[in-house]
Design a protein around this motif. Structure first.
Motif, PDB file in Angstrom:
ATOM      1  N   LEU A 244      33.371  42.942  48.739  1.00 18.45           N
ATOM      2  CA  LEU A 244      34.016  43.220  47.457  1.00 18.45           C
ATOM      3  C   LEU A 244      33.823  44.672  47.040  1.00 18.45           C
ATOM      4  CD1 LEU A 244      33.110  39.947  45.514  1.00 18.45           C
ATOM      5  CD2 LEU A 244      35.318  40.559  46.541  1.00 18.45           C
ATOM      6  N   GLU A 245      32.687  45.245  47.419  1.00 13.62           N
ATOM      7  CA  GLU A 245      32.485  46.670  47.127  1.00 13.62           C
ATOM      8  C   GLU A 245      33.326  47.536  48.053  1.00 13.62           C
ATOM      9  OE1 GLU A 245      28.858  49.647  45.880  1.00 13.62           O
ATOM     10  OE2 GLU A 245      28.465  48.206  47.481  1.00 13.62           O
ATOM     11  N   LEU A 246      33.450  47.136  49.309  1.00 14.41           N
ATOM     12  CA  LEU A 246      34.270  47.897  50.261  1.00 14.41           C
ATOM     13  C   LEU A 246      35.720  47.996  49.811  1.00 14.41           C
ATOM     14  CD1 LEU A 246      33.066  46.756  53.808  1.00 14.41           C
ATOM     15  CD2 LEU A 246      33.010  49.075  52.883  1.00 14.41           C
ATOM     16  N   ILE A 247      36.237  46.942  49.176  1.00 12.44           N
ATOM     17  CA  ILE A 247      37.643  46.943  48.757  1.00 12.44           C
ATOM     18  C   ILE A 247      37.797  47.341  47.292  1.00 12.44           C
ATOM     19  CG2 ILE A 247      38.327  45.282  50.510  1.00 12.44           C
ATOM     20  CD1 ILE A 247      38.342  43.117  48.363  1.00 12.44           C
ATOM     21  N   TYR A 248      36.739  47.919  46.701  1.00 11.67           N
ATOM     22  CA  TYR A 248      36.787  48.509  45.362  1.00 11.67           C
ATOM     23  C   TYR A 248      36.996  47.487  44.255  1.00 11.67           C
ATOM     24  CZ  TYR A 248      36.906  53.182  47.390  1.00 11.67           C
ATOM     25  OH  TYR A 248      36.588  54.329  48.067  1.00 11.67           O
ATOM     26  N   THR A 267      16.254  46.773  41.336  1.00  9.22           N
ATOM     27  CA  THR A 267      17.440  45.930  41.489  1.00  9.22           C
ATOM     28  C   THR A 267      18.697  46.664  41.031  1.00  9.22           C
ATOM     29  OG1 THR A 267      16.068  44.012  40.994  1.00  9.22           O
ATOM     30  CG2 THR A 267      18.452  43.693  40.920  1.00  9.22           C
ATOM     31  N   PRO A 268      19.771  46.670  41.822  1.00 11.45           N
ATOM     32  CA  PRO A 268      21.002  47.336  41.390  1.00 11.45           C
ATOM     33  C   PRO A 268      21.718  46.536  40.305  1.00 11.45           C
ATOM     34  CG  PRO A 268      21.368  46.218  43.470  1.00 11.45           C
ATOM     35  CD  PRO A 268      19.901  46.093  43.175  1.00 11.45           C
ATOM     36  N   LYS A 269      22.579  47.230  39.599  1.00  9.90           N
ATOM     37  CA  LYS A 269      23.429  46.592  38.598  1.00  9.90           C
ATOM     38  C   LYS A 269      24.828  46.435  39.202  1.00  9.90           C
ATOM     39  CE  LYS A 269      23.204  47.940  34.324  1.00  9.90           C
ATOM     40  NZ  LYS A 269      23.311  48.760  33.086  1.00  9.90           N
ATOM     41  N   LEU A 270      25.458  45.293  38.973  1.00 11.32           N
ATOM     42  CA  LEU A 270      26.816  45.088  39.471  1.00 11.32           C
ATOM     43  C   LEU A 270      27.806  45.214  38.320  1.00 11.32           C
ATOM     44  CD1 LEU A 270      28.265  42.780  42.077  1.00 11.32           C
ATOM     45  CD2 LEU A 270      29.242  42.618  39.770  1.00 11.32           C
ATOM     46  N   THR A 271      28.853  45.988  38.545  1.00 13.43           N
ATOM     47  CA  THR A 271      29.899  46.130  37.539  1.00 13.43           C
ATOM     48  C   THR A 271      31.255  46.101  38.225  1.00 13.43           C
ATOM     49  OG1 THR A 271      30.711  47.519  35.725  1.00 13.43           O
ATOM     50  CG2 THR A 271      29.836  48.660  37.653  1.00 13.43           C
ATOM     51  N   PHE A 272      32.265  45.633  37.519  1.00 18.55           N
ATOM     52  CA  PHE A 272      33.615  45.624  38.063  1.00 18.55           C
ATOM     53  C   PHE A 272      34.197  47.028  37.987  1.00 18.55           C
ATOM     54  CE2 PHE A 272      33.209  41.230  38.411  1.00 18.55           C
ATOM     55  CZ  PHE A 272      34.351  40.681  39.011  1.00 18.55           C
ATOM     56  N   THR A 273      34.972  47.397  39.001  1.00 19.48           N
ATOM     57  CA  THR A 273      35.592  48.718  39.023  1.00 19.48           C
ATOM     58  C   THR A 273      36.542  48.901  37.854  1.00 19.48           C
ATOM     59  OG1 THR A 273      35.404  48.804  41.430  1.00 19.48           O
ATOM     60  CG2 THR A 273      37.005  50.281  40.413  1.00 19.48           C
ATOM     61  N   ASP A 274      37.192  47.821  37.434  1.00 14.41           N
ATOM     62  CA  ASP A 274      38.155  47.901  36.337  1.00 14.41           C
ATOM     63  C   ASP A 274      37.784  46.872  35.275  1.00 14.41           C
ATOM     64  OD1 ASP A 274      40.894  48.977  35.405  1.00 14.41           O
ATOM     65  OD2 ASP A 274      41.124  46.798  35.241  1.00 14.41           O
ATOM     66  N   SER A 275      37.606  47.333  34.049  1.00 18.12           N
ATOM     67  CA  SER A 275      37.207  46.429  32.966  1.00 18.12           C
ATOM     68  C   SER A 275      38.300  45.432  32.633  1.00 18.12           C
ATOM     69  CB  SER A 275      36.830  47.238  31.716  1.00 18.12           C
ATOM     70  OG  SER A 275      37.938  47.999  31.248  1.00 18.12           O
ATOM     71  N   GLY A 276      39.570  45.818  32.837  1.00 23.90           N
ATOM     72  CA  GLY A 276      40.666  44.900  32.552  1.00 23.90           C
ATOM     73  C   GLY A 276      40.625  43.671  33.440  1.00 23.90           C
TER      74      GLY A 276
END
Length: 405
Positions: A244-248, A267-276
């Protein structure tokens, strides 16, 4: 930026999520250049030619643009051989909907031969035609950073966050039509992009994971808890998140630590590339926790986009320690200076909102350049030495230092 890279680099890679305008940007950058060849690997006949005769496929004068190059991994080695034999700059302009250098199917990262430029969904400055100079300005000014007042309020920021930055989503003003875009976008990602980078046999598991990650966007990534909730082995989950990170679709924000903060959590934080997209996945789930998470996702997205063009060479991290102190975003430049940022989805600001910033400031001393709470209010407010509350809109309305008067 792309044109500058083509002028001195053999292979320029334009990476980014699907529907962010990579092909359009590549074509615009090639206008007026002599001897340009364009290859689109979404076309079956073109893809078959590339697979059958890679060397012949690449044999052309001038600059060759190859769109969606990840669709034919065997081209990569032939590209390496081509630029080794002919080292002229601007030989290839490649676009891909996956982080190409992270794909296991590509055997060589072209060290010294390539430059990668990442393209994200549109920033608020690009949407509104405003400066987007916040990062350069705050590093230049430090504790003296100043910005103007804002007419935006909490509802305006939430609307912008839910809209996101994909051009097609922005064009669709009706909420139902925008939701249809995100639904189709996810279907396309799951059925196409995911399978281009990995052999996923249980697509339903990936879809359940995406929904679960949206529910904790901008939170710490706890694989063990996800594994228990979804019934998916931890090793599989790690592979899926990597995809999922590879495909942005998502981004992992690494934890920040230093000798001065030995109690930091890694520990890393996970966030979506686009908030929408994250807001779409959370449709119907509205509470203070999800609202705060979407607002933080929105701000982290703006910072991520701005880092791709700011002149300040900075890296984005988050901070959390075992004493319960946390900071949503930590920007560190090459000189080791720290700009720390907290995000609040409220129109008012309190001294306690600076708790994590003050703790980091005490531990870092002179390295602490500035601490800001970005909030949904209308004005900048001081809260102590190098600490200030700033409207979120400062991210895209602050001009860079060279444009300030």
């Amino acid at each position: 930026m792309v044109k500058e890279a083509l002028a001195d680099t053999r292979v320029v890679i334009l990476n980014g999520a699907r529907q962010t305008g990579k092909s359009t940007l590549a074509e615009q950058c090639l206008r007026g250049m002599p001897e340009v060849t364009k290859r689109y690997l979404d076309d079956k006949a073109t893809r078959t030619s590339a697979e059958t005769d890679p060397a012949g496929f690449l044999d052309a004068p001038g600059t060759m643009m190859i769109d969606e190059v990840q669709r034919v991994p065997d081209l990569w080695l032939s590209i390496k051989h081509a630029v080794d034999r002919d080292p002229r700059p601007g030989h290839f302009l490649l676009t891909g909907s996956a982080r190409l250098l992270g794909l296991s199917s590509l055997g060589d990262s072209l060290p010294g031969r390539s430059e990668t430029i990442e393209l994200f969904p549109l920033s608020q400055g690009e949407i509104n035609g405003t400066p987007d100079g916040f990062i350069d300005a705050v590093f230049a000014a430090g504790a003296d950073f100043r910005t103007g007042s804002s007419e935006l309020r909490r509802k305006d920021y939430l609307t912008a966050a839910a809209r996101g930055g994909y051009p097609e989503a922005i064009r669709r003003t009706a909420p139902r039509r925008r939701a249809q875009f995100y639904s189709s976008y996810l279907d396309d990602i799951m059925s196409r992009d995911v399978h281009q980078v990995a052999d996923i046999r249980r697509g339903s598991d990936m879809r359940r994971l995406v929904a679960a990650l949206a529910a904790q966007t901008s939170g710490l990534l706890n694989y063990s808890r996800l594994s228990a909730d979804l019934g998916i082995p931890v090793t599989t989950l790690r592979d899926y998140v990597d995809i999922l990170e590879l495909i942005y679709l998502v981004r992992l924000v690494p934890a920040w630590s230093a000798n001065a903060t030995a109690r930091a959590i890694s520990t890393p934080k996970l966030t979506f590339t686009d908030s929408g997209l994250a807001a779409y996945l959370l449709t119907g789930v509205t509470n203070d926790t999800t609202t705060g998470a979407i607002m933080e996702t929105f701000v982290l997205g703006e910072l991520t986009r701005q880092l791709t063009w700011s002149t300040t060479m900075a890296r984005l991290h988050h901070y959390r320690d075992r004493d319960g102190y946390e900071v949503d975003a930590v920007l560190e430049d090459n000189a080791g200076r720290i700009v720390a940022i907290e995000v609040k989805a409220a129109e008012t600001i309190r001294p306690d909102d600076f708790r994590g910033l003050r703790a980091l400031q005490r531990r870092l001393g002179d390295r602490f350049h500035a601490g800001l709470v970005l909030y949904c209010g209308d004005q900048q407010l001081p809260f102590g030495d190098a600490l200030t509350g700033v409207p979120i809109s400062a991210l895209w309305t602050t001009p860079p230092p060279e444009l300030q008067v």
